[in-house]
Scaffold this active site. Structure first.
Site, mmCIF file in Angstrom:
data_model
loop_
_atom_site.group_PDB
_atom_site.id
_atom_site.type_symbol
_atom_site.label_atom_id
_atom_site.label_comp_id
_atom_site.label_asym_id
_atom_site.label_seq_id
_atom_site.Cartn_x
_atom_site.Cartn_y
_atom_site.Cartn_z
ATOM 1 N N CYS A 77 5.292 -20.206 -30.784
ATOM 2 C CA CYS A 77 4.694 -19.804 -32.058
ATOM 3 C C CYS A 77 3.237 -19.415 -31.814
ATOM 4 O O CYS A 77 2.467 -20.186 -31.237
ATOM 5 C CB CYS A 77 4.772 -20.957 -33.042
ATOM 6 S SG CYS A 77 3.784 -20.721 -34.541
ATOM 7 N N GLU A 78 2.889 -18.222 -32.232
ATOM 8 C CA GLU A 78 1.515 -17.759 -32.002
ATOM 9 C C GLU A 78 0.500 -18.450 -32.908
ATOM 10 O O GLU A 78 -0.686 -18.390 -32.641
ATOM 11 C CB GLU A 78 1.424 -16.241 -32.154
ATOM 12 C CG GLU A 78 1.644 -15.731 -33.542
ATOM 13 C CD GLU A 78 1.644 -14.213 -33.598
ATOM 14 O OE1 GLU A 78 1.198 -13.694 -34.632
ATOM 15 O OE2 GLU A 78 2.081 -13.553 -32.642
ATOM 16 N N HIS A 79 0.951 -19.104 -33.955
ATOM 17 C CA HIS A 79 0.015 -19.800 -34.849
ATOM 18 C C HIS A 79 -0.441 -21.140 -34.293
ATOM 19 O O HIS A 79 -1.590 -21.536 -34.485
ATOM 20 C CB HIS A 79 0.652 -20.017 -36.224
ATOM 21 C CG HIS A 79 0.828 -18.759 -37.004
ATOM 22 N ND1 HIS A 79 1.634 -18.676 -38.108
ATOM 23 C CD2 HIS A 79 0.299 -17.522 -36.827
ATOM 24 C CE1 HIS A 79 1.593 -17.452 -38.586
ATOM 25 N NE2 HIS A 79 0.794 -16.735 -37.822
ATOM 26 N N HIS A 80 0.474 -21.879 -33.649
ATOM 27 C CA HIS A 80 0.146 -23.233 -33.184
ATOM 28 C C HIS A 80 0.314 -23.413 -31.674
ATOM 29 O O HIS A 80 0.046 -24.484 -31.154
ATOM 30 C CB HIS A 80 1.032 -24.253 -33.904
ATOM 31 C CG HIS A 80 0.884 -24.225 -35.389
ATOM 32 N ND1 HIS A 80 1.757 -23.530 -36.204
ATOM 33 C CD2 HIS A 80 -0.045 -24.768 -36.203
ATOM 34 C CE1 HIS A 80 1.377 -23.660 -37.454
ATOM 35 N NE2 HIS A 80 0.291 -24.408 -37.494
ATOM 36 N N GLN A 119 8.888 -15.726 -35.422
ATOM 37 C CA GLN A 119 10.325 -15.470 -35.517
ATOM 38 C C GLN A 119 10.595 -14.208 -36.333
ATOM 39 O O GLN A 119 11.458 -13.397 -35.964
ATOM 40 C CB GLN A 119 11.042 -16.668 -36.136
ATOM 41 C CG GLN A 119 12.543 -16.455 -36.255
ATOM 42 C CD GLN A 119 13.265 -17.670 -36.786
ATOM 43 O OE1 GLN A 119 12.779 -18.797 -36.710
ATOM 44 N NE2 GLN A 119 14.449 -17.455 -37.336
ATOM 45 N N HIS A 147 11.533 -24.994 -35.081
ATOM 46 C CA HIS A 147 10.118 -24.831 -34.752
ATOM 47 C C HIS A 147 9.442 -26.200 -34.639
ATOM 48 O O HIS A 147 9.491 -26.989 -35.583
ATOM 49 C CB HIS A 147 9.413 -24.025 -35.848
ATOM 50 C CG HIS A 147 9.907 -22.620 -35.972
ATOM 51 N ND1 HIS A 147 9.141 -21.551 -35.606
ATOM 52 C CD2 HIS A 147 11.088 -22.117 -36.405
ATOM 53 C CE1 HIS A 147 9.825 -20.433 -35.812
ATOM 54 N NE2 HIS A 147 11.013 -20.754 -36.299
ATOM 55 N N CYS A 149 6.357 -26.641 -34.733
ATOM 56 C CA CYS A 149 5.231 -26.686 -35.677
ATOM 57 C C CYS A 149 5.689 -27.222 -37.040
ATOM 58 O O CYS A 149 4.854 -27.699 -37.813
ATOM 59 C CB CYS A 149 4.546 -25.319 -35.804
ATOM 60 S SG CYS A 149 5.625 -23.957 -36.219
#
Length: 186
Positions: A77-80, A119, A147, A149
């Protein structure tokens, strides 16, 4: 696209210091090198032109649907920068008798999943790469994933599964989409 191993090592050391750890203590001294080796693998899709992973073949096909389902994948995940993983199902209706090998679809999933990713975008990128390279009459991509996250932080809901789908061409038509979903989920 080669990774900058030294920047990763420095970054890992800074992160360990940032959380209050000593990067020179036993157990952590080789962690930056381990992370470099891991990142080489899990981010191997960065800078890769995914559509080039699709080999083309000519085969007589009278508008029949082809589905490869439950292709396993792992991504970040590019956010976390936490993992998400699951299965991808891909279906398409060839145009002009252009088909691809089943292993090409697996390689396509690998190329797109091995980069910092969302995703939702991964689903769209897979569908668009197939349209770009195969020029099919229709495409469907369904991803079911979990996920970390969601499981480890924030709402902490471990069994949550996220499903995304993208359809192109004939597979946007209700009857064809219903057939594809029944084959994928059946």
């Amino acid at each position: 696209m080669p990774i900058d191993e030294e920047k990763i090592r420095q970054g890992v050391r800074l992160m360990l210091e940032g959380i209050g750890e000593d990067p020179d203590r036993d157990g952590l001294t080789r962690t930056p090198d381990r992370v470099v080796r891991m990142y080489r693998d899990i981010f191997a899709g960065v800078g890769v032109e995914a559509a080039e992973k699709i080999s083309l073949f000519t085969s007589v096909n009278h508008d029949e649907m082809i589905i490869v389902k439950d292709i396993p994948f792992y991504s970040m995940c590019e956010h976390h920068l936490l993992p998400f993983w699951g299965h991808v199902s891909i279906g398409y209706i060839p145009g002009n008798n252009q088909v691809t090998g089943f292993s090409s679809l697996v390689r396509l999933v690998e190329a797109i999943s091995k980069r910092p990713q969302l995703q939702e975008r991964m689903t769209t990128e897979l569908a668009d790469a197939l349209v770009q390279r195969l020029k099919p009459l229709g495409v469907i991509v369904v991803i079911k994933a979990r996920h970390l996250c969601i499981s480890m932080q924030g709402v902490k809901k471990e069994a949550t599964e996220t499903i995304t789908s993208a359809q192109r061409g004939y597979l946007r038509k209700q009857i064809t989409r219903i057939e594809a979903f029944s084959l994928i989920n059946g």
